[in-house]
Scaffold this active site. Structure first.
Site, PDB file in Angstrom:
ATOM      1  N   GLY A 183       8.435   4.968   2.705  1.00  0.00           N
ATOM      2  CA  GLY A 183       7.954   3.645   3.093  1.00  0.00           C
ATOM      3  C   GLY A 183       9.095   2.805   3.660  1.00  0.00           C
ATOM      4  N   GLY A 184       9.716   2.019   2.795  1.00  0.00           N
ATOM      5  CA  GLY A 184      10.742   1.052   3.195  1.00  0.00           C
ATOM      6  C   GLY A 184      11.772   1.568   4.193  1.00  0.00           C
ATOM      7  N   GLU A 223      -1.558   3.005  -3.112  1.00  0.00           N
ATOM      8  CA  GLU A 223      -1.968   1.626  -2.810  1.00  0.00           C
ATOM      9  C   GLU A 223      -3.451   1.580  -2.450  1.00  0.00           C
ATOM     10  OE1 GLU A 223       1.121   0.924   0.058  1.00  0.00           O
ATOM     11  OE2 GLU A 223       2.586   0.965  -1.565  1.00  0.00           O
ATOM     12  N   GLY A 261       8.484   1.556  -3.653  1.00  0.00           N
ATOM     13  CA  GLY A 261       8.875   0.202  -3.258  1.00  0.00           C
ATOM     14  C   GLY A 261       9.658  -0.539  -4.332  1.00  0.00           C
ATOM     15  N   ASN A 279       5.848   6.172   6.322  1.00  0.00           N
ATOM     16  CA  ASN A 279       4.598   5.457   6.078  1.00  0.00           C
ATOM     17  C   ASN A 279       4.910   3.981   6.292  1.00  0.00           C
ATOM     18  OD1 ASN A 279       2.314   4.239   5.097  1.00  0.00           O
ATOM     19  ND2 ASN A 279       2.642   4.836   2.953  1.00  0.00           N
ATOM     20  N   TRP A 280       4.514   3.489   7.447  1.00  0.00           N
ATOM     21  CA  TRP A 280       4.877   2.100   7.793  1.00  0.00           C
ATOM     22  C   TRP A 280       4.073   1.077   7.011  1.00  0.00           C
ATOM     23  CZ3 TRP A 280       5.643   1.618  13.852  1.00  0.00           C
ATOM     24  CH2 TRP A 280       6.694   2.458  14.239  1.00  0.00           C
ATOM     25  N   LYS A 281       2.988   1.515   6.377  1.00  0.00           N
ATOM     26  CA  LYS A 281       2.105   0.598   5.642  1.00  0.00           C
ATOM     27  C   LYS A 281       1.653  -0.525   6.580  1.00  0.00           C
ATOM     28  CE  LYS A 281       4.352   2.080   1.445  1.00  0.00           C
ATOM     29  NZ  LYS A 281       4.685   1.828   0.041  1.00  0.00           N
ATOM     30  N   HIS A 333      -3.388   7.439  -0.794  1.00  0.00           N
ATOM     31  CA  HIS A 333      -2.131   6.787  -1.178  1.00  0.00           C
ATOM     32  C   HIS A 333      -2.392   5.898  -2.399  1.00  0.00           C
ATOM     33  CE1 HIS A 333       1.311   4.108  -1.121  1.00  0.00           C
ATOM     34  NE2 HIS A 333       1.948   5.066  -0.467  1.00  0.00           N
ATOM     35  N   GLU A 357       3.983  11.177  -5.410  1.00  0.00           N
ATOM     36  CA  GLU A 357       4.628   9.861  -5.399  1.00  0.00           C
ATOM     37  C   GLU A 357       4.376   9.142  -6.714  1.00  0.00           C
ATOM     38  OE1 GLU A 357       5.089   8.319  -1.091  1.00  0.00           O
ATOM     39  OE2 GLU A 357       3.072   7.861  -1.732  1.00  0.00           O
ATOM     40  N   SER A 361      10.905   5.416  -2.920  1.00  0.00           N
ATOM     41  CA  SER A 361      12.281   4.944  -2.713  1.00  0.00           C
ATOM     42  C   SER A 361      13.230   6.028  -2.197  1.00  0.00           C
ATOM     43  CB  SER A 361      12.823   4.300  -3.992  1.00  0.00           C
ATOM     44  OG  SER A 361      12.012   3.190  -4.359  1.00  0.00           O
TER      45      SER A 361
END
Ligand code: PGA
Length: 248
Positions: free
Chosen positions: A233-234, A96, A172, A9-11, A94, A166, A212
């Site tokens: 993500g990261g 966010e 993150g 998930n590149w966000k 998601h 999640e 993470s």
């Protein structure tokens, strides 16, 4: 047998040219073909990403979509727009999106219906906040989110979806849920699917853990009975890390 699915998930990261660079770097590596690799890139890079991954087995996802096909919804992207680009997956709900853009179980449910109707496989995200976990309400919260997202979804359509558990406190933050905590909650998600449908549906649906996930913890997480993949993500923004995740 559920095929493992690792999705990046590149966000809101990477321009189109940066996306092309990252995808090029990933494609140069040998990827384990028995793991489904998905890149959920920003809308602007979807066309380029589809073009570059053709024939590679890498799937492309969007990070959100509106449930309507078109209309006066300034700034939104519709399922028919994603269809034209042959998007395989769409992340829905998601945390966010729930936190900053007021998404609710009700809007997530509308989007799940719409994605399925347009042949795009949803990756439905659920997860509790730190406060909810401290209050020992995490199980109830996640169960309700799953029930909300799957309201009036047909059993055969439910099987096409992926659910990502999640915990918000692990996204993150560098803090991962322990494998046991992740497994406990993914099992709860599966039990909830069994409650809504039946054991066969629960057995066939794929459940990811997210929060993470890194090269150093992926194999332990993936060894758990109810964890079929990861939403990352990261660590999905660096080709060497993402390749290590696929080749866990
Ligand atoms: P993270 O993000 O891997 O950076 O924690 C996961 C996610 O939000 O999907």
């Amino acid at each position: 047998m559920r095929k493992p699915i690792i999705a990046g998930n590149w966000k809101m990261n990477k321009t189109i040219s940066e996306a092309a660079q990252l995808i090029g770097d990933i494609k140069r590596e040998t990827l384990n073909q028995s793991v489904e690799a998905v890149l959920c890139v920003p809308y602007l890079s979807i066309g380029k990403a589809k073009e570059m991954t053709e024939g590679s087995g890498i799937k492309i996802g969007a990070q959100n979509m509106h449930w309507e096909e078109n209309g006066a919804f300034t700034g939104e992207i519709s399922p028919i727009m994603l269809n034209e680009l042959k998007v395989d997956y769409v992340i829905l709900g998601h945390s966010e999106r729930r936190q900053y853009f007021n998404e609710t179980d009700e809007t997530v449910n509308k989007k799940v219906h719409s994605a399925i109707a347009h042949g795009i496989a949803p990756i439905v995200c659920v997860g509790e906040t730190l406060e909810q976990r401290r209050d020992n309400r995490h199980k109830e919260i996640v169960r309700d989110q799953v029930k909300g997202a799957f309201l009036d979804i047909d059993k055969n359509d439910a099987k096409k979806t992926v659910i990502a558990y999640e915990p918000i406190w692990a996204i993150g933050t560098g803090e991962t849920a322990s494998s046991e905590q992740a497994e406990e909650m993914c099992a709860l998600v599966r039990n909830t699917i069994e409650e809504i449908y039946d054991a066969e549906t629960a057995e066939s649906i794929r459940i990811q853990y997210g929060g993470s996930v890194k090269p150093g913890n992926v194999s332990e997480l993936m060894s758990m009975d109810n964890i079929d993949g990861a939403l990352v993500g990261g660590a999905s923004l660096k080709s060497s890390d993402f390749v290590k995740l696929i080749n866990y």
